[in-house]
Design an enzyme around this catalytic site. Structure first.
Site, PDB file in Angstrom:
ATOM      1  N   CYS A  37       0.571  -0.803  -0.191  1.00  0.00           N
ATOM      2  CA  CYS A  37      -0.340   0.126   0.292  1.00  0.00           C
ATOM      3  C   CYS A  37       0.694   0.689   0.348  1.00  0.00           C
ATOM      4  CB  CYS A  37      -0.479   0.260   0.874  1.00  0.00           C
ATOM      5  SG  CYS A  37      -1.780   1.900   1.397  1.00  0.00           S
ATOM      6  N   CYS A  57       0.163   5.071   7.123  1.00  0.00           N
ATOM      7  CA  CYS A  57      -0.178   4.633   8.339  1.00  0.00           C
ATOM      8  C   CYS A  57       1.012   4.153   8.618  1.00  0.00           C
ATOM      9  CB  CYS A  57      -1.340   3.567   8.065  1.00  0.00           C
ATOM     10  SG  CYS A  57      -3.094   4.239   7.323  1.00  0.00           S
ATOM     11  N   CYS A  75       0.592   0.478  10.116  1.00  0.00           N
ATOM     12  CA  CYS A  75      -0.175  -0.635   9.149  1.00  0.00           C
ATOM     13  C   CYS A  75       1.187  -1.204   8.809  1.00  0.00           C
ATOM     14  CB  CYS A  75      -0.811   0.052   8.172  1.00  0.00           C
ATOM     15  SG  CYS A  75      -1.720  -1.522   7.072  1.00  0.00           S
ATOM     16  N   CYS A 120     -16.523  -9.404   6.090  1.00  0.00           N
ATOM     17  CA  CYS A 120     -15.228  -8.332   5.099  1.00  0.00           C
ATOM     18  C   CYS A 120     -14.679  -8.595   4.666  1.00  0.00           C
ATOM     19  CB  CYS A 120     -15.204  -7.342   7.102  1.00  0.00           C
ATOM     20  SG  CYS A 120     -16.242  -7.395   7.935  1.00  0.00           S
ATOM     21  N   CYS A 138     -19.356  -6.588   3.898  1.00  0.00           N
ATOM     22  CA  CYS A 138     -18.391  -4.797   4.444  1.00  0.00           C
ATOM     23  C   CYS A 138     -16.751  -4.727   3.360  1.00  0.00           C
ATOM     24  CB  CYS A 138     -18.107  -5.411   5.334  1.00  0.00           C
ATOM     25  SG  CYS A 138     -17.099  -3.374   6.430  1.00  0.00           S
ATOM     26  N   CYS A 168     -19.022   1.756   8.328  1.00  0.00           N
ATOM     27  CA  CYS A 168     -18.562   1.010  10.052  1.00  0.00           C
ATOM     28  C   CYS A 168     -17.125   2.484  10.570  1.00  0.00           C
ATOM     29  CB  CYS A 168     -17.902  -0.491   9.303  1.00  0.00           C
ATOM     30  SG  CYS A 168     -16.762  -0.775  10.724  1.00  0.00           S
ATOM     31  N   ARG A 173     -17.696  -2.778  18.003  1.00  0.00           N
ATOM     32  CA  ARG A 173     -17.094  -3.758  17.964  1.00  0.00           C
ATOM     33  C   ARG A 173     -15.205  -3.480  18.176  1.00  0.00           C
ATOM     34  NH1 ARG A 173     -15.724  -4.673  12.698  1.00  0.00           N
ATOM     35  NH2 ARG A 173     -18.267  -5.876  12.134  1.00  0.00           N
TER      36      ARG A 173
HETATM   37  S1  SF4 Z   1      -3.899   1.062   7.285  1.00  0.00           S
HETATM   38 FE1  SF4 Z   1      -2.562  -0.198   5.751  1.00  0.00          FE
HETATM   39  S2  SF4 Z   1      -3.191  -0.715   3.999  1.00  0.00           S
HETATM   40 FE2  SF4 Z   1      -4.596   0.442   5.126  1.00  0.00          FE
HETATM   41  S3  SF4 Z   1      -4.558   2.486   3.360  1.00  0.00           S
HETATM   42 FE3  SF4 Z   1      -3.341   2.337   5.523  1.00  0.00          FE
HETATM   43  S4  SF4 Z   1      -1.270   1.796   4.991  1.00  0.00           S
HETATM   44 FE4  SF4 Z   1      -2.705   1.117   3.853  1.00  0.00          FE
END
Ligand code: SF4
Length: 327
Positions: free
Chosen positions: A66, A70, A73, A110, A141, A201, A273
């Site tokens: 990705c 984040c 993540c 999901c 979802c 959600c 949740r």
């Molecule tokens: S949480 Fe992870 S998968 Fe989702 S947008 Fe952020 S970096 Fe990408």
């Protein structure tokens, strides 16, 4: 006198409020623990059967690689976490997993894809997955990143029930966690989803090094949305080696329980949740979360790329507590 007098106790079933002030939310967090739990449990009973837990299964349909950053993540391409980037799964492979989830007792399936936002050809495949999963009699979802209004309408037309898009934290703390999309981007996606008639959600993550005031800000923002998210996942950070938050200071489990309780009080009719982080949580903490008004869990051995308690352990815990899956 006691802080317990600063916030009016629940008096019978009340319509959800959208005008929670930070002061009021802060005062809830500051209540003595027994008082907070009593109020949360009372609110829970007024709106739900307190012995029922909604069970969702989460499948990663497109893992890793990705472009977003984040900080929590393992699927971000910016961090070396050992997660291998994979292509979008085929519709048939997803349906095999959905059938297994249904057989295992899930009522909602999901599907998560590690994208900044979906491309149109990818959306064709996801719409086909949604149609197929719906046809099995499961709620659907998806979480695919940012959406345009037209993309949300296409998902609605395919029969999508819920779209997950978290606010993650307070507006103030947000930029310490993510720099590649703004808080407003997230709010815009939530608007498109809601305008398309899809259930929302939306929740957040705690234990990322935020302060109490950020947990206050997160709940106040969620409860201040024009419609409360129908589903509110509250996640405890899973610290993954290689991510910037791998060494974040651990949150006291009781502060996690408090966050669940305040979410329950401020969004009384939403399903709250108990989401990521259960693998490291004691049965006692999970039981307190249910008492505080959590009434949904993810079920299955893996949550996208991080471990989750095995199915049998979950069922044993529900049995021990005299609780049961929501029909
Ligand atoms: S949480 Fe992870 S998968 Fe989702 S947008 Fe952020 S970096 Fe990408």
């Amino acid at each position: 006198m006691s802080l317990a007098h600063d916030v009016a106790p629940p008096a019978g079933l009340q319509a959800p409020r959208h005008d929670w002030t930070r002061e009021e939310v802060r005062a809830l967090f500051a209540l003595p623990f027994p008082e907070l739990m009593f109020r949360a449990a009372t609110t829970h009973r007024q709106n739900f059967d307190s012995c029922e837990v909604q069970i969702s299964t989460l499948l990663s349909i497109k893992t890793g690689g990705c472009p977003e950053d984040c900080g929590y993540c393992p699927q971000s391409a910016k961090y070396d976490t050992g997660v291998k980037a994979e292509k979008l799964m085929s519709v048939e492979a997803v349906l095999v997993e959905a059938r297994a989830a249904k057989a295992g007792g899930a009522s909602r399936f999901c599907m998560g894809a590690a994208w900044r936002s979906p491309k149109d050809r990818d959306l064709d495949s996801v719409c086909a997955m949604v149609e197929g999963v719906k046809a099995l009699g499961l709620e659907t979802c998806v979480t695919l990143g940012m959406l345009e209004a037209e993309q949300a309408r296409r998902l609605k037309d395919s029969g999508l029930d819920y779209y997950n898009h978290n606010l993650d934290t307070s507006p103030e703390f947000y930029s310490a966690i993510i720099t590649t999309r703004t808080y407003q981007d997230r709010l815009d996606t939530l608007d498109h989803v809601r305008d398309a008639g899809i259930h929302v959600c939306c929740g957040g993550i705690v234990g990322m090094g935020e302060g109490l005031e950020d947990r206050v800000g997160m709940i106040a923002t969620l409860a201040g949305l024009p419609v409360h998210p129908e589903s509110v996942p509250i996640n405890m950070l899973v610290q993954v080696e290689g991510t910037p938050l791998a060494d974040a200071a651990k949150l006291d489990p009781l502060d996690f329980v408090r966050t669940i309780a305040v979410a329950r009080i401020c969004m009384p009719a939403s399903v709250v949740r108990l989401s990521a982080g259960r693998e490291d949580m004691s049965e006692e903490t999970q039981a307190l979360c249910f008492l505080a008004g959590a009434n949904s869990i993810f079920y299955g051995p893996k949550l996208l790329t991080t471990p989750n308690p095995a199915r049998d352990r979950d069922m044993l815990l529900l049995d021990k507590l005299g609780m049961r899956p929501m029909e």
